[in-house]
Write a protein that holds these residues in place. Structure first.
Motif, PDB file in Angstrom:
ATOM      1  N   UNK A   1       3.568   1.681  -4.212  1.00  0.00           N
ATOM      2  CA  UNK A   1       3.586   2.221  -5.568  1.00  0.00           C
ATOM      3  C   UNK A   1       4.255   3.593  -5.586  1.00  0.00           C
ATOM      4  N   UNK A   2       3.943   4.400  -4.585  1.00  0.00           N
ATOM      5  CA  UNK A   2       4.584   5.701  -4.397  1.00  0.00           C
ATOM      6  C   UNK A   2       5.120   5.733  -2.973  1.00  0.00           C
ATOM      7  N   UNK A   3       6.413   5.697  -2.834  1.00  0.00           N
ATOM      8  CA  UNK A   3       7.001   5.632  -1.502  1.00  0.00           C
ATOM      9  C   UNK A   3       6.931   6.987  -0.798  1.00  0.00           C
ATOM     10  N   UNK A   4       6.682   6.950   0.503  1.00  0.00           N
ATOM     11  CA  UNK A   4       6.668   8.150   1.358  1.00  0.00           C
ATOM     12  C   UNK A   4       5.683   9.201   0.841  1.00  0.00           C
ATOM     13  N   UNK A   5       4.409   8.797   0.645  1.00  0.00           N
ATOM     14  CA  UNK A   5       3.373   9.710   0.149  1.00  0.00           C
ATOM     15  C   UNK A   5       3.040  10.743   1.210  1.00  0.00           C
ATOM     16  N   UNK A   6       3.063  12.029   0.810  1.00  0.00           N
ATOM     17  CA  UNK A   6       2.688  13.110   1.717  1.00  0.00           C
ATOM     18  C   UNK A   6       1.346  13.731   1.342  1.00  0.00           C
ATOM     19  N   UNK A   7       0.906  13.534   0.092  1.00  0.00           N
ATOM     20  CA  UNK A   7      -0.384  14.061  -0.343  1.00  0.00           C
ATOM     21  C   UNK A   7      -0.924  13.180  -1.462  1.00  0.00           C
ATOM     22  N   UNK A   8      -2.194  12.786  -1.335  1.00  0.00           N
ATOM     23  CA  UNK A   8      -2.842  11.970  -2.363  1.00  0.00           C
ATOM     24  C   UNK A   8      -4.258  12.494  -2.554  1.00  0.00           C
ATOM     25  N   UNK A   9      -4.612  12.818  -3.795  1.00  0.00           N
ATOM     26  CA  UNK A   9      -5.952  13.333  -4.081  1.00  0.00           C
ATOM     27  C   UNK A   9      -6.355  12.865  -5.465  1.00  0.00           C
ATOM     28  N   UNK A  10      -7.413  12.078  -5.556  1.00  0.00           N
ATOM     29  CA  UNK A  10      -7.867  11.548  -6.842  1.00  0.00           C
ATOM     30  C   UNK A  10      -9.377  11.675  -6.948  1.00  0.00           C
ATOM     31  N   UNK A  11      -9.851  12.037  -8.135  1.00  0.00           N
ATOM     32  CA  UNK A  11     -11.284  12.203  -8.390  1.00  0.00           C
ATOM     33  C   UNK A  11     -11.612  11.608  -9.752  1.00  0.00           C
TER      34      UNK A  11
END
Length: 382
Positions: A209-219
């Motif tokens: 869905x998001x290529x080459x993710x370097x940071x993911x933060x969900x709340x």
């Protein structure tokens, strides 16, 4: 025989389409109990022998069922009044590209509501604003672009009610967020008689869905009735950054007043104008409703040029009009018959609006037209 479009995709502007199923309830030995909501309205609930503080979709051992959470959110909100705010900011290659904001008020029981929306893009240097108001019988919209203000009125139907139900709940966005991360329960608190459960994810479930993710933060914060009170998501890749924030506040509002521009929307002509494309023309068919009077207009934009063409006679149900571009490069022509002269091929992107003689929008859409091996391929969005 004129080639016909290989496919036509029609989506409703301002509406977020989605399909939400029935709420999934927690199971267990239960007995009826009567309580009172924060609005003072009697409410019948079920309680287990040991009262559960978790919403549907979260088990006692912390297992999360995203589908059940989503199914509980929208029905739970239909019982209360609330206000909401949403903002999305996306940046590409370090530069701000697109900002989308939505905010609004929904009456208890969803008997009436309004939503404001703003869209701004650095790439196009254009802004778009919309104000939507609806009750059980009618939908009114006001669209404000850089060029003009447009008003529309639509009578409610069951499919439209279903689409509108997800507008103030942001169901489609919420579904995407719940499906994007590996969420776990990190905190449980109480406020105003409700448990508030905080879910957090620091890893995406699917990096396609998001290529080459370097940071993911969900709340996400969910109350014990299943309402998502707030969410936040940050996604960074090697090229883009996306920030999304949503906050919902419960209120005692029981009715949302009609906007001051409601009469302008009611004055708009109710006509069903269908659009088709061939290789050499954009065809307008009056498929039903009121007659468009002489003096109504078609506004069409293509290749950075905008042209307005006026109806020289009434446009009645069952009739068809044709828009074509002469091969000599002159302005497009609006005619009652197909072109009898050499014309340019209909190809690329077009933005089009049909306005009645009072300047109210009857229909507006974008067209994307392409060709391969003698077959047209077109898409529409209105």
């Amino acid at each position: 025989m004129s080639p016909r479009p290989a496919f036509v995709l029609l989506t409703a502007m301002l509406l977020v389409a989605g399909c939400v199923g029935s709420p999934v309830e927690n199971t267990g030995t239960s007995s009826p109990a009567t309580g009172t909501t924060e609005f003072g309205t009697p409410l019948t609930e079920t309680t287990t022998q040991q009262e559960s503080t978790l919403p549907s979709g979260i088990s006692d051992d912390g297992q999360i069922n995203s589908s059940n959470l989503l199914f509980a959110h929208e029905p739970a909100l239909s019982k209360t009044g609330y206000e909401f705010e949403y903002r999305s900011v996306s940046e590409t290659d370090g530069e701000k590209a697109t900002v989308v904001s939505q905010w609004g008020t929904v009456a208890e029981g969803r008997t009436s509501f309004e939503r404001y929306a703003e869209y701004a893009s650095d790439s196009s240097q254009k802004r778009y604003q919309a104000h939507l108001w609806a009750n059980d019988t009618v939908l009114l919209t006001k669209q404000d672009t850089d060029e003009q203000v447009r008003y529309t009125e639509r009578m409610q139907t069951e499919p439209l009610r279903h689409e509108l139900a997800s507008v103030g709940t942001l169901t489609r966005i919420l579904e995407a967020i719940l499906g994007s991360g590996e969420f776990e329960v990190v905190n449980t608190d109480r406020s105003d008689g409700q448990s508030l459960v905080t879910l957090s994810a620091t890893e995406p479930t699917d990096e396609t869905q998001f290529e080459n993710v370097t940071n993911f933060d969900a709340t996400l914060v969910v109350d014990s009735s299943g309402r998502v009170r707030e969410f936040h998501r940050t996604v960074e890749t090697d090229r883009m950054r996306l920030e999304q924030d949503f906050e919902l506040t419960l209120t005692a509002v029981t009715s949302v007043e009609r906007p001051e521009w409601a009469e302008k929307a009611r004055a708009a002509t109710a006509a069903n104008i269908e659009v088709e494309t061939t290789k050499h023309a954009i065809e307008l068919e009056h498929a039903g409703g009121e007659t468009l009077s002489a003096g109504s207009t078609v506004r069409i934009e293509h290749d950075g040029k905008t042209h307005v063409r006026e109806f020289d006679r009434p446009f009645k149900p069952g009739e068809r009009l044709y828009i074509y571009y002469p091969a000599d490069g002159s302005a497009p022509v609006l005619a009652a018959e197909p072109a009898a002269v050499a014309v340019e091929r209909i190809d690329g992107s077009y933005s089009m609006a049909v306005l009645d003689s009072n300047g109210n929008t009857v229909t507006a859409m974008g067209l994307g037209v392409g060709h391969s091996d003698g077959t047209d391929s077109s898409s529409e969005s209105s």
